[in-house]
Design a protein around this motif. Structure first.
Motif, PDB file in Angstrom:
ATOM      1  N   THR A  92       0.845  -1.193   0.000  1.00 57.70           N
ATOM      2  CA  THR A  92       0.000   0.000   0.000  1.00 57.70           C
ATOM      3  C   THR A  92       0.878   1.240   0.000  1.00 57.70           C
ATOM      4  O   THR A  92       1.934   1.245   0.623  1.00 57.70           O
ATOM      5  N   VAL A  93       0.438   2.263  -0.723  1.00 55.53           N
ATOM      6  CA  VAL A  93       1.139   3.551  -0.722  1.00 55.53           C
ATOM      7  C   VAL A  93       0.181   4.612  -0.192  1.00 55.53           C
ATOM      8  O   VAL A  93      -0.899   4.811  -0.745  1.00 55.53           O
ATOM      9  N   ASN A  94       0.593   5.267   0.892  1.00 49.40           N
ATOM     10  CA  ASN A  94      -0.190   6.355   1.468  1.00 49.40           C
ATOM     11  C   ASN A  94       0.375   7.703   1.028  1.00 49.40           C
ATOM     12  O   ASN A  94       1.538   7.796   0.620  1.00 49.40           O
ATOM     13  N   THR A  95      -0.433   8.742   1.148  1.00 47.30           N
ATOM     14  CA  THR A  95       0.009  10.090   0.795  1.00 47.30           C
ATOM     15  C   THR A  95       1.285  10.442   1.550  1.00 47.30           C
ATOM     16  O   THR A  95       1.351  10.276   2.769  1.00 47.30           O
ATOM     17  N   GLY A  96       2.282  10.924   0.809  1.00 46.30           N
ATOM     18  CA  GLY A  96       3.532  11.352   1.441  1.00 46.30           C
ATOM     19  C   GLY A  96       4.531  10.236   1.672  1.00 46.30           C
ATOM     20  O   GLY A  96       5.649  10.484   2.114  1.00 46.30           O
ATOM     21  N   ASP A  97       4.155   9.004   1.366  1.00 48.96           N
ATOM     22  CA  ASP A  97       5.100   7.886   1.526  1.00 48.96           C
ATOM     23  C   ASP A  97       6.236   7.999   0.518  1.00 48.96           C
ATOM     24  O   ASP A  97       6.023   8.370  -0.640  1.00 48.96           O
ATOM     25  N   VAL A  98       7.424   7.642   0.966  1.00 46.95           N
ATOM     26  CA  VAL A  98       8.529   7.390   0.046  1.00 46.95           C
ATOM     27  C   VAL A  98       8.871   5.912   0.203  1.00 46.95           C
ATOM     28  O   VAL A  98       9.415   5.492   1.220  1.00 46.95           O
ATOM     29  N   THR A  99       8.466   5.123  -0.791  1.00 42.68           N
ATOM     30  CA  THR A  99       8.661   3.676  -0.739  1.00 42.68           C
ATOM     31  C   THR A  99       9.807   3.303  -1.662  1.00 42.68           C
ATOM     32  O   THR A  99       9.761   3.596  -2.853  1.00 42.68           O
ATOM     33  N   SER A 100      10.842   2.683  -1.103  1.00 46.18           N
ATOM     34  CA  SER A 100      11.951   2.203  -1.927  1.00 46.18           C
ATOM     35  C   SER A 100      11.806   0.707  -2.141  1.00 46.18           C
ATOM     36  O   SER A 100      11.553  -0.043  -1.192  1.00 46.18           O
ATOM     37  N   ILE A 101      11.939   0.304  -3.408  1.00 44.64           N
ATOM     38  CA  ILE A 101      11.877  -1.116  -3.760  1.00 44.64           C
ATOM     39  C   ILE A 101      13.301  -1.560  -4.067  1.00 44.64           C
ATOM     40  O   ILE A 101      13.934  -1.030  -4.985  1.00 44.64           O
ATOM     41  N   ILE A 102      13.805  -2.500  -3.278  1.00 42.36           N
ATOM     42  CA  ILE A 102      15.190  -2.937  -3.441  1.00 42.36           C
ATOM     43  C   ILE A 102      15.221  -4.435  -3.725  1.00 42.36           C
ATOM     44  O   ILE A 102      14.229  -5.144  -3.518  1.00 42.36           O
ATOM     45  N   GLY A 103      16.363  -4.909  -4.199  1.00 46.29           N
ATOM     46  CA  GLY A 103      16.514  -6.322  -4.517  1.00 46.29           C
ATOM     47  C   GLY A 103      17.489  -6.469  -5.670  1.00 46.29           C
ATOM     48  O   GLY A 103      17.813  -5.499  -6.347  1.00 46.29           O
ATOM     49  N   ALA A 104      17.952  -7.687  -5.877  1.00 49.44           N
ATOM     50  CA  ALA A 104      18.935  -7.936  -6.929  1.00 49.44           C
ATOM     51  C   ALA A 104      18.320  -7.700  -8.309  1.00 49.44           C
ATOM     52  O   ALA A 104      17.098  -7.693  -8.468  1.00 49.44           O
ATOM     53  N   SER A 105      19.178  -7.505  -9.310  1.00 49.10           N
ATOM     54  CA  SER A 105      18.693  -7.388 -10.688  1.00 49.10           C
ATOM     55  C   SER A 105      17.912  -8.643 -11.054  1.00 49.10           C
ATOM     56  O   SER A 105      18.284  -9.755 -10.665  1.00 49.10           O
ATOM     57  N   GLY A 106      16.821  -8.452 -11.799  1.00 46.72           N
ATOM     58  CA  GLY A 106      16.020  -9.596 -12.215  1.00 46.72           C
ATOM     59  C   GLY A 106      15.008 -10.061 -11.196  1.00 46.72           C
ATOM     60  O   GLY A 106      14.352 -11.082 -11.381  1.00 46.72           O
ATOM     61  N   SER A 107      14.842  -9.276 -10.114  1.00 44.86           N
ATOM     62  CA  SER A 107      13.880  -9.706  -9.090  1.00 44.86           C
ATOM     63  C   SER A 107      12.460  -9.235  -9.371  1.00 44.86           C
ATOM     64  O   SER A 107      11.532  -9.579  -8.646  1.00 44.86           O
ATOM     65  N   GLY A 108      12.292  -8.438 -10.456  1.00 39.79           N
ATOM     66  CA  GLY A 108      10.938  -8.019 -10.832  1.00 39.79           C
ATOM     67  C   GLY A 108      10.594  -6.587 -10.476  1.00 39.79           C
ATOM     68  O   GLY A 108       9.463  -6.145 -10.682  1.00 39.79           O
ATOM     69  N   LYS A 109      11.571  -5.844  -9.962  1.00 41.48           N
ATOM     70  CA  LYS A 109      11.289  -4.488  -9.464  1.00 41.48           C
ATOM     71  C   LYS A 109      10.774  -3.565 -10.566  1.00 41.48           C
ATOM     72  O   LYS A 109       9.770  -2.882 -10.407  1.00 41.48           O
ATOM     73  N   SER A 110      11.499  -3.531 -11.694  1.00 33.71           N
ATOM     74  CA  SER A 110      11.105  -2.618 -12.766  1.00 33.71           C
ATOM     75  C   SER A 110       9.789  -3.044 -13.401  1.00 33.71           C
ATOM     76  O   SER A 110       8.955  -2.203 -13.766  1.00 33.71           O
ATOM     77  N   THR A 111       9.571  -4.346 -13.516  1.00 34.03           N
ATOM     78  CA  THR A 111       8.291  -4.837 -14.051  1.00 34.03           C
ATOM     79  C   THR A 111       7.140  -4.416 -13.138  1.00 34.03           C
ATOM     80  O   THR A 111       6.064  -4.020 -13.607  1.00 34.03           O
ATOM     81  N   LEU A 112       7.379  -4.467 -11.831  1.00 35.83           N
ATOM     82  CA  LEU A 112       6.354  -4.032 -10.880  1.00 35.83           C
ATOM     83  C   LEU A 112       6.000  -2.563 -11.130  1.00 35.83           C
ATOM     84  O   LEU A 112       4.816  -2.198 -11.201  1.00 35.83           O
TER      85      LEU A 112
END
Length: 243
Positions: free
Chosen positions: A27-47
């Motif tokens: 979930t993303v709330n107003t004002g959140d800064v959510t960082s998505i981390i993980g190795a390359s190929g883990s699906g981050k950019s597709t997400l």
């Protein structure tokens, strides 16, 4: 209760028989800064590409203020509210810096040239690029291009900004100038969803960190917990490698 802008529920994405994302929830709330981390190929950019509908999820829901945007309702108005800053800048090479920041406003938001220019100048000044308004992208550095791309996204008056590894194509000395802009946006309360390899940013600027591996979210929480006391062995191994 904070205002929920975005809820991702049971999101999955397959390319053919290859499942890239599996049952993603956050979930993303107003004002959140959510960082998505993980190795390359883990699906981050597709997400991230699913969140702004550049990719169509195979299953699951993306609720924007409670409305599922994967169902085809108002996708264009949704996209206008979700700004995207790409790894490779995606600027128009034949247009000046100023025009790059005006064209989307005029086409999508139907702003007049005067309105679009005023907004563009405001945000170019904010990111320190106002002196370069007449330059073409090829005449400026990678860090400057990325700052223009951020100004362009801001000029569209988005409710959320998505960043897809915004510093990974930059020379090391240019990374700082882009992170400084992102940090100031976070301090002003901009809601941001950031796929990043910059662990210091994830630790110091985010209020929520999502760790992905093999297309699933292995754990998520506040940065202090993820960085100082990760529950999952794979999170510990990843952080040991990158820190």
């Amino acid at each position: 209760m904070q205002d929920r802008i975005l809820e991702i529920k049971h999101l999955s994405k397959s390319f053919g028989s290859h499942e890239v994302l599996k049952d993603i929830d956050f979930t993303v709330n107003t004002g959140d800064v959510t960082s998505i981390i993980g190795a390359s190929g883990s699906g981050k950019s597709t997400l991230l590409r699913c969140v702004n509908l550049l990719e169509t999820p195979t299953s699951g829901e993306i609720l924007y203020h409670g409305e599922d945007v994967t169902k085809g309702v108002n996708q264009n108005s949704y996209r206008a509210k979700v700004g995207m800053v790409f790894q490779s800048f995606n600027l128009f090479n034949n247009m000046s810096v100023l025009k790059n920041c005006m064209v989307g406003q005029q086409k999508v938001l139907k702003r007049s040239a005067d309105e679009a220019e005023a907004e563009a100048l405001k945000y170019l000044e904010k990111v320190g690029m106002k002196p370069y308004i007449n330059a073409k992208p090829r005449q400026i550095s990678g860090g400057q291009k990325q700052r223009v791309a951020i100004a362009r996204a801001l000029a569209m008056s988005p409710e959320i900004l998505l960043f897809d590894e915004p510093t990974s194509a930059l020379d090391p000395e240019m990374v700082g100038e882009v992170l400084a802009v992102m940090r100031s946006l976070a301090e002003e309360g901009m809601t941001m969803l950031v796929v990043t390899h910059e662990m210091a940013f994830a630790r110091d600027v985010s209020n929520h960190v999502v760790f992905m591996a093999d297309g699933v979210i292995l754990e998520q929480g506040v940065p202090a917990d993820i960085f100082s006391n990760p529950k999952e062995q794979r999170t510990r191994e990843f952080l040991a490698r990158v820190l």
